[in-house]
Design an enzyme around this catalytic site. Structure first.
Site, PDB file in Angstrom:
ATOM      1  N   LYS A 111      -3.117   4.600  -6.685  1.00 54.42           N
ATOM      2  CA  LYS A 111      -1.786   5.065  -7.094  1.00 54.42           C
ATOM      3  C   LYS A 111      -1.866   6.227  -8.092  1.00 54.42           C
ATOM      4  O   LYS A 111      -0.920   6.997  -8.231  1.00 54.42           O
ATOM      5  CB  LYS A 111      -0.980   3.915  -7.713  1.00 54.42           C
ATOM      6  CG  LYS A 111      -0.811   2.684  -6.829  1.00 54.42           C
ATOM      7  CD  LYS A 111       0.025   2.976  -5.597  1.00 54.42           C
ATOM      8  CE  LYS A 111       0.448   1.706  -4.855  1.00 54.42           C
ATOM      9  NZ  LYS A 111      -0.659   1.057  -4.115  1.00 54.42           N
TER      10      LYS A 111
HETATM   11  C1  LIG Z   1      -0.603   0.581  -2.809  1.00 49.46           C
HETATM   12  C2  LIG Z   1      -1.843   0.105  -2.185  1.00 49.46           C
HETATM   13  C3  LIG Z   1      -1.978   0.012  -0.790  1.00 49.46           C
HETATM   14  C4  LIG Z   1      -0.843   0.317   0.144  1.00 49.46           C
HETATM   15  O1  LIG Z   1      -0.484   1.653   0.187  1.00 49.46           O
HETATM   16  P1  LIG Z   1       0.908   2.087   0.794  1.00 49.46           P
HETATM   17  O2  LIG Z   1       1.025   3.526   0.509  1.00 49.46           O
HETATM   18  O3  LIG Z   1       1.948   1.272   0.097  1.00 49.46           O
HETATM   19  O4  LIG Z   1       0.848   1.769   2.242  1.00 49.46           O
HETATM   20  C5  LIG Z   1      -3.185  -0.405  -0.278  1.00 49.46           C
HETATM   21  N1  LIG Z   1      -4.210  -0.749  -1.091  1.00 49.46           N
HETATM   22  C6  LIG Z   1      -4.112  -0.686  -2.428  1.00 49.46           C
HETATM   23  C7  LIG Z   1      -5.261  -1.137  -3.251  1.00 49.46           C
HETATM   24  C8  LIG Z   1      -2.937  -0.253  -3.022  1.00 49.46           C
HETATM   25  O5  LIG Z   1      -2.851  -0.207  -4.348  1.00 49.46           O
END
Ligand SMILES: *Cc1c(COP(=O)(O)O)cnc(C)c1O
Length: 494
Positions: A111
């Site tokens: 993120k």
């Molecule tokens: C947020 C996240 C995802 C999912 O990503 P999206 O963009 O919501 O599909 C997958 N793995 C991890 C570790 C995440 O933090």
């Protein structure tokens, strides 16, 4: 050409980029989307650029003509000031799979890729709009968004941030990262409920008339740090280009070759950003969308039906424990050629009946580009072990799902196009599962971190050093039904 944004549900007047960032979500509850043709980029030119300049070029195609200097400054602050390593997204090899590590930011979360930039996009947009009110950022989190958003927005002038996380739905490390967050404008609140409860309460907050009038009275307005915000989505386009160029630089492919991307998915923002990269001219063949036991996306991509009437499972890949995958609405809008009436119909059905099915024509388009699969929990651990033993690469639980689904896809289809697997978490984020997968022993979280490091030699991310000793600063917990009234009281306290 004026670059305008509209809502996927067609009931929002056109707004510009800055308004879209600040507003976060469509006034009609839909998601904001670019209402213009994506700029086609020159791969040869982009190939020469470092991450900051690449990000500047890619992102400035989404903003008004005169916005490029501002975007460059924002990208420099986010990606060029030492929060990320020299190579912002290292691409490693696990056997014949290329793994793009998206977790080298300041909170060791994927993120960070977008949330390091969003606060800068937010402040520059507020300035462009000459906005005098304070912005209250609301974020629902399945673990990583929360910490990355807190770190991004802490002490940013003119903003405050409230993060809601499911008390039983995040890992011990993620919880400790959030509840120890410092900063004068941050609050972290545990929810008795799951991620979908938190996310839908936050979405409701944006639509609430009651909160709107309270906000007006207190000279504040609400915005979002979730991937419903365009400012979360478009920074993610950049690393698709970057990963591709890394393969060219390493002589693995030639500029112009088509490759696949495999994406461990939840809210579908990551995968959708890849589709945007493709629309801009990045040669992408297929997307392989990977899910855990909450396999609603797998079912959608194989049947065209989005059926949320199903049990919700808590798994060892909690960031993917989602039944309401917000960004899918954007994909459907694109595949329906921007037919907002149609999308609104689908979303009404989803809200009332928990299910919708896209038209055959739309489904054919989707299925042509997006493949999908899922991995059950026990297979996740098996995959971590297998990959480590065979290639020496250490996967976390989320990335392992992508790896396992990719291997299955390759076996089933014979498609041996070179593939980049997006790694969404450091193995140290979910160390108990990873350690148990490889060494068969159940350890507490901190012992697992240390032993994993001792035995594999994979370095512990800086962001997690000393985490056990950090003071707990946020202890508030509320029921999912109290989220809206909590937000109201926070507004009134301003
Ligand atoms: C947020 C996240 C995802 C999912 O990503 P999206 O963009 O919501 O599909 C997958 N793995 C991890 C570790 C995440 O933090």
């Amino acid at each position: 050409m004026e670059k305008k944004y509209i809502s996927t549900r067609n009931l929002q007047k056109e707004i510009n980029f800055y308004q879209a960032i600040v507003q976060g979500i469509g006034e009609d509850g839909g998601l904001l989307v670019p209402n213009f043709d994506f700029a086609k980029v020159d791969l040869k030119e982009l190939f020469k650029l470092n991450y900051v300049d690449l990000a500047t070029e890619v992102l400035s195609t989404f903003v008004p003509e005169d916005g490029k200097t501002l975007i460059h400054e924002a990208c420099l602050n986010a990606y060029g000031k030492g929060l990320f390593p020299e190579i912002v997204v290292p691409v490693k090899k696990a056997g014949d799979v290329y793994v793009a590590e998206l977790f080298h930011g300041q909170t060791a979360a994927f993120k960070d890729m977008a949330l390091s930039l969003l606060p800068y996009l937010m402040t520059l947009s507020l300035k462009q709009l000459d906005e005098q009110r304070e912005v209250m950022i609301l974020a629902a989190t399945s673990g990583d968004t929360g910490k990355a958003a807190l770190e991004g927005f802490k002490d940013v002038e003119g903003t405050c941030i409230k993060v809601f996380y499911p008390l039983d739905g995040v890992s011990a490390i993620q919880q400790q990262q959030m509840v120890s967050q410092t900063g004068n404008n941050v609050k972290v609140i545990g929810i008795h409920g799951n991620f979908d409860d938190a996310q839908s309460a936050v979405k409701k907050a944006f639509a609430s008339e009651e909160l709107k009038s309270a906000s007006d009275k207190h000279n504040v307005f609400l915005s979002s740090a979730n991937s419903i915000n365009v400012g979360r989505l478009i920074p993610q386009i950049v690393y698709y280009f970057h990963s591709y160029f890394e393969l060219v630089r390493n002589n693995e492919i030639n500029l112009g070759d088509r490759i696949n991307f495999c994406v461990p998915s939840g809210n579908f923002g990551n995968c959708l950003a890849g589709y945007f990269a493709k629309l801009m001219g990045l040669p992408i063949n297929k997307f392989i969308c990977a899910s855990n036991k909450n396999n609603i996306l797998t079912d959608f991509f194989t049947t065209g039906k989005y059926d949320a009437n199903r049990e919700f499972y808590k798994t060892n890949a909690p960031a993917m424990d989602i039944l309401v995958s917000s960004n899918l609405e954007r994909l459907v809008w694109f595949m329906a050629d921007g037919d907002g009436e149609k999308v609104r119909g689908y979303m009404d059905k989803l809200n009332h009946e928990g299910i919708y099915e896209v038209d055959e024509e739309i489904f054919v388009r989707i299925k042509d580009q997006f493949k999908a699969g899922y991995l059950s929990e026990d297979k996740v651990l098996g995959t971590i072990k297998e990959c480590f033993n065979e290639t020496g690469y250490l996967l976390d639980t989320h990335t392992a799902i992508g790896y396992g689904v990719l291997k299955q896809y390759q076996k089933d289809t014979g498609d041996n196009t070179k593939t980049v697997l997006l790694s969404t978490a450091s193995p140290y984020k979910f160390p108990e599962s990873v350690y148990q997968a490889i060494y068969g022993e159940e350890l507490d979280v901190y012992s697992a971190i240390n032993k994993l490091n001792e035995k594999t030699g994979v370095p512990i991310p800086k962001a997690l050093a000393g985490i056990k000793e950090r003071e707990i600063l946020h202890k508030k917990a509320i029921d999912k039904t109290e989220i809206i009234s909590f937000i109201k009281s926070e507004i009134e306290a301003l």
